[in-house]
Design a protein around this motif. Structure first.
Motif, short mmCIF file in Angstrom:
data_model
loop_
_atom_site.label_atom_id
_atom_site.label_comp_id
_atom_site.label_asym_id
_atom_site.label_seq_id
_atom_site.Cartn_x
_atom_site.Cartn_y
_atom_site.Cartn_z
N ASN A 175 0.82 -1.22 0.00
CA ASN A 175 0.00 0.00 0.00
C ASN A 175 0.85 1.26 0.00
O ASN A 175 0.45 2.29 -0.56
CB ASN A 175 -0.93 0.01 1.21
CG ASN A 175 -2.02 -1.03 1.13
OD1 ASN A 175 -2.32 -1.55 0.06
ND2 ASN A 175 -2.63 -1.34 2.26
N ASN A 222 -3.30 1.30 -2.06
CA ASN A 222 -2.11 1.58 -2.87
C ASN A 222 -2.35 2.71 -3.86
O ASN A 222 -1.45 3.53 -4.10
CB ASN A 222 -1.69 0.31 -3.61
CG ASN A 222 -0.59 0.56 -4.63
OD1 ASN A 222 -0.83 0.58 -5.84
ND2 ASN A 222 0.62 0.75 -4.15
N PRO A 243 -4.21 -7.16 -0.83
CA PRO A 243 -3.41 -6.15 -1.53
C PRO A 243 -1.98 -6.61 -1.75
O PRO A 243 -1.32 -7.06 -0.83
CB PRO A 243 -3.46 -4.94 -0.58
CG PRO A 243 -4.71 -5.12 0.20
CD PRO A 243 -4.88 -6.60 0.37
#
Length: 399
Positions: free
Chosen positions: A137, A297, A383
């Motif tokens: 991120n 992100n 993620p």
């Protein structure tokens, strides 16, 4: 009037600083000799920007980052320039002293995420997975390009090769690739004439999960800005697609995207999918409003704006959308529910609640997409896994 080089520099500096400000609050509150909470916000901003340059921007010498920051403080906050100078020089001496330690909870602030979110993730996914997600991120976003039609693949590859543009294919989704300098493609006819689009590969998988066919009538719910709907249209150019969103300004983005890609089989409707009467269809994709914890992100500020209460509020909205959309779905029809969240309340738990009250069954996502991103029959990607956004999607069939 800025050059592209300067625009890129400012963009990287701004986004990077926003990503890392939680880490810098933790460090500065230790270095600053006083009540950090009472320090002027403007001084904090100057310090954030300086620390990011020192940490991440190798093209800028440390002494330059310090001296420019001191000059800015002198101009904007006369009398506080010496404080800025002292804090930054202290940071240069101590910056390597700050370590992330699993057994020391306060050090989790170095991950530069809100503590309520970090604590949730560690409890569910463990320390190491959480650390990897936070690092992803906090890294610079990769722009992924989508090849809209397989028939254009060869001409696109030939163009890249002839212009010495090296592409990096996505590891598990062949319709997506990245290049070192995205503007090399964004400013070409390939993009302006609709052969390419920008989209994260996980969204391509969510479209695959729908399994669009030319004989279908499809609702693309909560459709703006139109990335998934346009991909559906390319995969099933003779299907009838209804693009539905309650935000008229964002629907302008959908129209612009459809025009650029020369898509003819989509009708746009400004409706509230949570309560308005919808067209009767045999397939629906609802990409519901969510906390966005899978896309930090590229939506760098969202982590600082979200609270735990937001998740509870959003679940109510998500259920309303799912309830209303399911009413217009024909028997034996398909409903794909998706979010860009990795929170259970918005995903698995919500679907369990829905299935307890409605006659739907889950169809195994691994029949439609790469099994490596499937968990318990649904798309579930954290993620950074396969260099993609985090997200969730489940395919439901109405009995």
């Amino acid at each position: 009037s800025l050059t592209n080089h300067d625009k890129k520099f400012i963009n990287n500096l701004l986004l990077g600083t926003i990503r890392m400000m939680g880490r810098y609050d933790y460090i500065l509150s230790d270095i600053y000799n006083g009540d950090y909470q009472k320090l002027k916000p403007g001084i904090k901003y100057i310090l954030y920007i300086a620390l990011y340059q020192i940490d991440k921007m190798e093209s800028i010498p440390n002494h330059a980052a310090v001296s420019v920051s001191v000059e800015i403080a002198k101009d904007k906050f006369p009398g506080l320039d010496k404080l800025v100078n002292a804090v930054l020089r202290n940071y240069l001496r101590k910056k390597n002293d700050y370590k992330l330690l699993e057994e020391e909870n306060s050090s989790y602030q170095l991950l530069s995420h809100p503590m309520w979110l970090t604590s949730r993730w560690i409890k569910r996914y463990g320390f190491n997975k959480t650390k990897k997600m936070c690092e992803f991120n906090n890294s610079s976003q990769v722009i992924w390009f989508r090849i809209n039609k397989e028939s254009d693949r060869k001409s696109i590859i030939d163009y890249l090769n002839s212009n010495n543009i090296i592409l990096k294919k996505h590891r598990i989704n062949k319709s997506f690739f990245s290049v070192a300098n995205p503007s090399d493609l964004i400013n070409t006819k390939l993009f302006s004439e609709g052969k390419l689009s920008i989209q994260n590969p996980i969204n391509g998988f969510i479209v695959d999960l729908l399994g669009a066919e030319n004989s279908d009538k499809i609702i693309d719910g909560c459709s703006a800005p139109g990335g998934k709907g346009s991909f559906i249209a390319h995969k099933a150019p003779n299907a009838k697609i209804y693009s539905i969103d309650n935000n008229s300004k964002r629907l302008d983005l959908v129209k612009s995207s459809l025009d650029r890609q020369r898509i003819q089989n989509v009708e746009i409707f400004n409706l509230d999918i949570s309560k308005d009467e919808l067209p009767s269809t045999n397939k629906i994709l609802v990409d519901v409003p969510c906390s966005g914890t899978g896309v930090i992100n590229r939506r760098v500020d969202i982590k600082w704006r979200r609270t735990i209460d937001d998740i509870n509020t959003l679940v109510d909205v998500q259920l309303e959308i799912l309830e209303n959309a399911s009413r217009c779905l024909k028997q034996n029809g398909i409903l794909v529910y998706s979010t860009c969240s990795i929170e259970q309340e918005e995903n698995e738990l919500l679907i369990e609640d829905f299935l307890d009250k409605h006659k739907f069954v889950v169809e195994d996502a691994s029949e439609f997409v790469n099994k490596d991103i499937v968990k318990n029959g649904a798309i579930h990607n954290l993620p950074g896994t396969f260099a993609m956004d985090g997200g969730y999607a489940v395919r439901l069939r109405k009995l």
